[in-house]
Design a protein around this motif. Structure first.
Motif, PDB file in Angstrom:
ATOM      1  N   GLN A   1       0.845  -1.182   0.000  1.00  0.00           N
ATOM      2  CA  GLN A   1       0.000   0.000   0.000  1.00  0.00           C
ATOM      3  C   GLN A   1       0.889   1.243   0.000  1.00  0.00           C
ATOM      4  O   GLN A   1       1.935   1.280   0.630  1.00  0.00           O
ATOM      5  N   GLY A   2       0.404   2.245  -0.683  1.00  0.00           N
ATOM      6  CA  GLY A   2       1.122   3.507  -0.697  1.00  0.00           C
ATOM      7  C   GLY A   2       0.867   4.275   0.577  1.00  0.00           C
ATOM      8  O   GLY A   2       0.007   3.931   1.392  1.00  0.00           O
ATOM      9  N   THR A   3       1.603   5.336   0.762  1.00  0.00           N
ATOM     10  CA  THR A   3       1.478   6.142   1.975  1.00  0.00           C
ATOM     11  C   THR A   3       0.099   6.772   2.075  1.00  0.00           C
ATOM     12  O   THR A   3      -0.516   6.772   3.136  1.00  0.00           O
ATOM     13  N   LEU A   4      -0.395   7.280   0.957  1.00  0.00           N
ATOM     14  CA  LEU A   4      -1.712   7.917   0.963  1.00  0.00           C
ATOM     15  C   LEU A   4      -2.811   6.921   1.322  1.00  0.00           C
ATOM     16  O   LEU A   4      -3.725   7.233   2.078  1.00  0.00           O
ATOM     17  N   THR A   5      -2.694   5.703   0.808  1.00  0.00           N
ATOM     18  CA  THR A   5      -3.691   4.679   1.118  1.00  0.00           C
ATOM     19  C   THR A   5      -3.658   4.320   2.599  1.00  0.00           C
ATOM     20  O   THR A   5      -4.705   4.159   3.230  1.00  0.00           O
TER      21      THR A   5
END
Length: 98
Positions: A31-35
């Motif tokens: 998962q990305g940071t924003l997610t």
């Protein structure tokens, strides 16, 4: 020997068909940071909403809404009575002869 060859072919076919029925492992996508941040905020929001809903349910169980309505009715009755008295006093202060 024919039987051995037939059995070997059948076992090989069975092994190959069993191989094709294997479910490949699903690799979790990173998962990305924003997610991650969004998921964290969603979980906090859901937790806050659930807590508030539980508090509201507990308050409804205590019948505080009915008590608050009764308190409001009693207060407005008392305030309107004293306001009427004060209004009469002020009126008679400015217009004493009537």
């Amino acid at each position: 020997m024919n039987k051995l060859l037939v059995v070997t072919v059948l076992v090989a076919l069975l092994a190959l068909s069993a191989e094709s029925f294997r479910v490949p492992r699903q690799v979790e996508e990173e998962q990305g940071t924003l997610t991650k941040i969004t998921d964290t905020f969603r979980s906090y929001y859901d937790n806050a909403v659930n807590t508030a809903s539980e508090y509201l349910e507990s308050i409804k169980g205590l019948k505080l809404e009915e008590k608050a309505k009764n308190l409001y009715t009693d207060t407005t009755t008392v305030v309107s009575t004293y306001f009427g008295i004060m209004n009469d006093q002020i009126y008679h202060t400015f217009y004493p002869g009537q």
